[in-house]
Motif scaffolding. Sequence first.
Motif, short mmCIF file in Angstrom:
data_model
loop_
_atom_site.label_atom_id
_atom_site.label_comp_id
_atom_site.label_asym_id
_atom_site.label_seq_id
_atom_site.Cartn_x
_atom_site.Cartn_y
_atom_site.Cartn_z
N VAL A 42 0.84 -1.20 0.00
CA VAL A 42 0.00 0.00 0.00
C VAL A 42 0.88 1.25 0.00
N ARG A 43 1.99 1.19 0.74
CA ARG A 43 2.93 2.32 0.76
C ARG A 43 3.52 2.55 -0.63
N ALA A 44 3.91 1.46 -1.29
CA ALA A 44 4.49 1.59 -2.64
C ALA A 44 3.47 2.20 -3.60
N ASN A 45 2.24 1.76 -3.50
CA ASN A 45 1.19 2.29 -4.39
C ASN A 45 0.97 3.79 -4.16
N ALA A 46 1.12 4.23 -2.92
CA ALA A 46 0.96 5.66 -2.65
C ALA A 46 2.03 6.46 -3.38
N GLY A 47 3.24 5.90 -3.46
CA GLY A 47 4.31 6.57 -4.21
C GLY A 47 3.94 6.72 -5.68
N ALA A 48 3.38 5.66 -6.26
CA ALA A 48 2.96 5.72 -7.66
C ALA A 48 1.84 6.76 -7.83
N ALA A 49 0.94 6.84 -6.85
CA ALA A 49 -0.16 7.81 -6.94
C ALA A 49 0.38 9.24 -6.92
N LEU A 50 1.42 9.48 -6.12
CA LEU A 50 2.02 10.82 -6.08
C LEU A 50 2.68 11.17 -7.41
N GLU A 51 3.24 10.17 -8.07
CA GLU A 51 3.85 10.40 -9.39
C GLU A 51 2.80 10.68 -10.46
N ASN A 52 1.57 10.30 -10.18
CA ASN A 52 0.49 10.53 -11.14
C ASN A 52 0.00 11.98 -11.16
N VAL A 53 0.40 12.76 -10.19
CA VAL A 53 -0.14 14.12 -10.09
C VAL A 53 0.32 15.05 -11.22
N PRO A 54 1.65 15.11 -11.51
CA PRO A 54 2.08 16.11 -12.51
C PRO A 54 1.89 15.63 -13.94
N LEU A 55 0.64 15.50 -14.35
CA LEU A 55 0.35 15.07 -15.73
C LEU A 55 0.61 16.21 -16.71
N TRP A 56 0.87 15.85 -17.94
CA TRP A 56 1.15 16.86 -18.97
C TRP A 56 -0.14 17.63 -19.29
N HIS A 57 0.02 18.94 -19.33
CA HIS A 57 -1.12 19.82 -19.60
C HIS A 57 -2.31 19.46 -18.71
N GLU A 58 -1.98 19.03 -17.52
CA GLU A 58 -2.98 18.71 -16.49
C GLU A 58 -3.98 17.66 -16.96
N ARG A 59 -3.63 16.90 -17.99
CA ARG A 59 -4.60 15.91 -18.44
C ARG A 59 -4.07 14.83 -19.36
N ASP A 60 -2.83 14.39 -19.21
CA ASP A 60 -2.46 13.24 -20.05
C ASP A 60 -3.10 12.00 -19.44
N ILE A 61 -2.91 10.87 -20.09
CA ILE A 61 -3.63 9.68 -19.62
C ILE A 61 -2.67 8.65 -19.01
N SER A 62 -1.45 9.08 -18.71
CA SER A 62 -0.47 8.12 -18.18
C SER A 62 -0.86 7.59 -16.80
N HIS A 63 -1.74 8.29 -16.09
CA HIS A 63 -2.16 7.80 -14.78
C HIS A 63 -3.08 6.58 -14.90
N SER A 64 -3.66 6.41 -16.07
CA SER A 64 -4.71 5.40 -16.21
C SER A 64 -4.18 3.98 -15.98
N SER A 65 -3.06 3.64 -16.64
CA SER A 65 -2.53 2.28 -16.48
C SER A 65 -2.09 2.04 -15.03
N VAL A 66 -1.68 3.10 -14.36
CA VAL A 66 -1.26 2.97 -12.96
C VAL A 66 -2.47 2.71 -12.07
N GLU A 67 -3.51 3.50 -12.28
CA GLU A 67 -4.66 3.43 -11.37
C GLU A 67 -5.45 2.14 -11.52
N ARG A 68 -5.37 1.53 -12.69
CA ARG A 68 -6.06 0.24 -12.84
C ARG A 68 -5.49 -0.81 -11.90
N VAL A 69 -4.24 -0.61 -11.49
CA VAL A 69 -3.63 -1.53 -10.53
C VAL A 69 -3.75 -0.99 -9.11
N ILE A 70 -3.29 0.24 -8.90
CA ILE A 70 -3.15 0.69 -7.51
C ILE A 70 -4.49 0.95 -6.83
N PHE A 71 -5.51 1.32 -7.58
CA PHE A 71 -6.79 1.58 -6.91
C PHE A 71 -7.44 0.30 -6.39
#
Lengths: 271, 271, 271, 271
Positions: free
Chosen positions: B124-153
């Motif tokens: 759970v701690r490791a997943n929180a790190g990935a979630a923090l990396e998801n914040v600075p998306l390009w132009h506040e809206r790229d989709i790179s967080h999507s593949s991450v969140e399908r796992v960590i959520f």
Amino acid sequence: MARNRERFTAARRQMEVGMLSGAVGTFAHCDPRVETLACARLGLTPAPISTQIIQRDRHAHYLTTLALIAASIERIAVELRHLQRTEVLEVEESFGKQQKGSSAMPHKKNPVSAENLTGLSRLVRANAGAALENVPLWHERDISHSSVERVIFPDSTILVDYMLARLTRVLDHLVVHAGRMRANLELTHGLIHSQQVLLALTRAGVAREAAYRWVQRNAMRSWEEHTPLAELLTADPEVTGVLSAAALAACFDLAPHLAHVDTIFARVFGA
Amino acid sequence: MARNRERFTAARRQMEVGMLSGAVGTFAHCDPRVETLACARLGLTPAPISTQIIQRDRHAHYLTTLALIAASIERIAVELRHLQRTEVLEVEESFGKQQKGSSAMPHKKNPVSAENLTGLSRLVRANAGAALENVPLWHERDISHSSVERVIFPDSTILVDYMLARLTRVLDHLVVHAGRMRANLELTHGLIHSQQVLLALTRAGVAREAAYRWVQRNAMRSWEEHTPLAELLTADPEVTGVLSAAALAACFDLAPHLAHVDTIFARVFGA
Amino acid sequence: MARNRERFTAARRQMEVGMLSGAVGTFAHCDPRVETLACARLGLTPAPISTQIIQRDRHAHYLTTLALIAASIERIAVELRHLQRTEVLEVEESFGKQQKGSSAMPHKKNPVSAENLTGLSRLVRANAGAALENVPLWHERDISHSSVERVIFPDSTILVDYMLARLTRVLDHLVVHAGRMRANLELTHGLIHSQQVLLALTRAGVAREAAYRWVQRNAMRSWEEHTPLAELLTADPEVTGVLSAAALAACFDLAPHLAHVDTIFARVFGA
Amino acid sequence: MARNRERFTAARRQMEVGMLSGAVGTFAHCDPRVETLACARLGLTPAPISTQIIQRDRHAHYLTTLALIAASIERIAVELRHLQRTEVLEVEESFGKQQKGSSAMPHKKNPVSAENLTGLSRLVRANAGAALENVPLWHERDISHSSVERVIFPDSTILVDYMLARLTRVLDHLVVHAGRMRANLELTHGLIHSQQVLLALTRAGVAREAAYRWVQRNAMRSWEEHTPLAELLTADPEVTGVLSAAALAACFDLAPHLAHVDTIFARVFGA
């Protein structure tokens, strides 16, 4: 990627160990020769010493290596995403004939693979952190690593395999717009050659401080007024007092940037 | 856990937002009132502003909160593992009548749940790190967080739910060896009361430096020679020159440690 | 940032606790009222329960909150870096009159602050991970967190303070090229309006599947041949069979994207 | 630690590269031979290819290797902390003659070095995470890694150097209580030998399921009633029906656990 292959080979080699040394690693009920025979059957080397488990620095080494591979893939993915943005557009991910674009915007061809790979690297990186936390087990053998490894081992190995396959597919079918690359170079009105001018001036005897000042004032104006730098320099008496028209023109030649390309390729890929 | 509940409520509240503002967040094709109505149907508040997506600091806040809960569970699990070790043995995870012990060692009753929970917290701690990396998306809206969140959520929410349930079960059935707790206190030959002696000496007028020296020399000897500290102090003329036998005996009373227990309980759980 | 301020207030409030409950938290040598008085003098609330230490979930909550703030700053920094790249150039970090450019390239005006802020966020994020590892201390009070906090507390608090100040300075002096923003919108030959065409077609009775197909084939051609989408649609009989010239022209109006700007501002900043 | 030395050598070797290939890595203004000569003077190999920078996977490899070393030190530190706890007390960190104990408790000799080392490993681990995030730079050469590396490079290298020195000092002066080790073994009333009994029974022809049941029921009783397992087994007719008194006594011999110690040492340290 050559470095990553070397890292992976080393990480794999140090992981390919087995143990059959008993519940506390003393071979109390089983001769060490049994361990040697069993490991040989499995293509493994016996761990020189073990407790109930094989020490987890080996597994952490393996998973940090996967994180390095993932981060290298991410670096390429980030590059592709930059090159594909509308204002740059030097490459595009291939878009299947049957493939639909964005559901809302029929024209949109997003770098979907590159964005996906960027995200997946975060997962592999996070898992490497968990693997490092697995190393300091109690009495060198508690079982708290077990619940962690049931997730991070399949996830990280499958993800990196998938990432490598997907990146390969993207690169195999990448659409490259060479004309656009040249056009983007020209966007700067020749400013990318400013360093060559600076060097030509200093070689011609101008003090570096002065040369820098001359180039910068023209560079700034070129940038702000969207005027070719060569044109401005040609109209600057201090510059033309030192550099002939031919010498100045030579500074705007791309050839020096390409002169050593073959050398670099040979250094990376062999002769 | 009261703090974690408060954190979770805040994290959940700021996550319960929706958006229906179009591909670039301008409501170009859909009036903001539609968003308000749709969110109301879903029990959500409209995000005051959105792009193609809702900003990922909200999701990172949620997942770091889960990591805090997991770490708090881990703290309790680590405590239980310590208390269950053979040499301490103040508690034991309940062991079902039908449950077999370790396959190799029939007597072993391991803190399997506590070890499991310790490991899961790392995930759970490791997943929180990935979630923090998801914040600075390009132009506040790229989709790179999507593949991450399908796992960590799913992983993090399911894991924390499981961890809470499993911890509750462990605590509900925990075997507590109160006698062993007292015995372990006595293992120190009264050294746990050394501070009370130190304070008694200084209250009786001895300079703190001297008092510390007197207590330490006896404490060291008690520790090394496995002799009750009270006995050694009674034989130390410098100490007995200041403290009467009764005053010295009073220092070895556990009562002051228990005097404020009710106060503490009231502070934590209410009167 | 409004969310971050709220998070910070909550994180700060739960950190502002003190303890004076003795070496094992029993108030054995010091009445709880002393703790209350001492905390009051320091502007703190007494921790309802404590051991030798205050529990580290509080500190981890504080540091994950700083990581959220840092990640939000990083998001803005990433946006600025994108907007400043030569091919986009919608904004520029202000460049002091006396400031020299790159040492090698006199014309270069790099987004130095935004790149710096992007990196610093990684440090604050990493420190949050260490803070989470500090939570499960042995017996709720070992001292292993101490060596960690001597680094991560000053580093993270100073860094976030610095980041906020530097971001503010960058935003205060940001050079915005509004003309370039419009020009970049136009780079797509009107493709950004494709969704409006799609909606207009479906509203005019065309099945969504067909509408999508019509728009996509023109969008693709527009993209590949650098031809205005409006022009191509006007020449497409299937499209013009349904949409009048005026209806088509209306689809390429930016106005709907701006219609709700004031509503959005009011939602974020208040009326 | 032998593995870590090997890892460090590999990590160091791949870091010892230099570059002098110009602002975009094309050697436009400087022949590759200059790079070769300059690197040779510095004891470096030229990076086969570089941009403005050397690629950061090399640095991440180096820092994840330091994190592996730190985690291995942490593993030893955790072991020492366990062995030093009052109820176990098999080792103690050396305590200088002049050294004062805890300020509140004069007798306390805490594993201060081991706790310190446990914490420091978290810092090195966190820094490795930041180093991995530095790999995917924009266009393989943005400068966002710079602000990160100014912190994580000195911090991680200095910390690991300090950790190695401090661990060495602790181990050099470690006080080992061999008598206590034996006493702790005996705490289990012979239960640690249960596996030998189980094996003896199965070798004597008892089905494993039955043997397990016989041993477990006696093991449980031994544990709960603090009675020597040997005594209980001697009184169990099913067991004694199969194993003679001598065969049973042989099961409680430590010798098999020590039989292969020399083999293990030779495997780890060489003959």
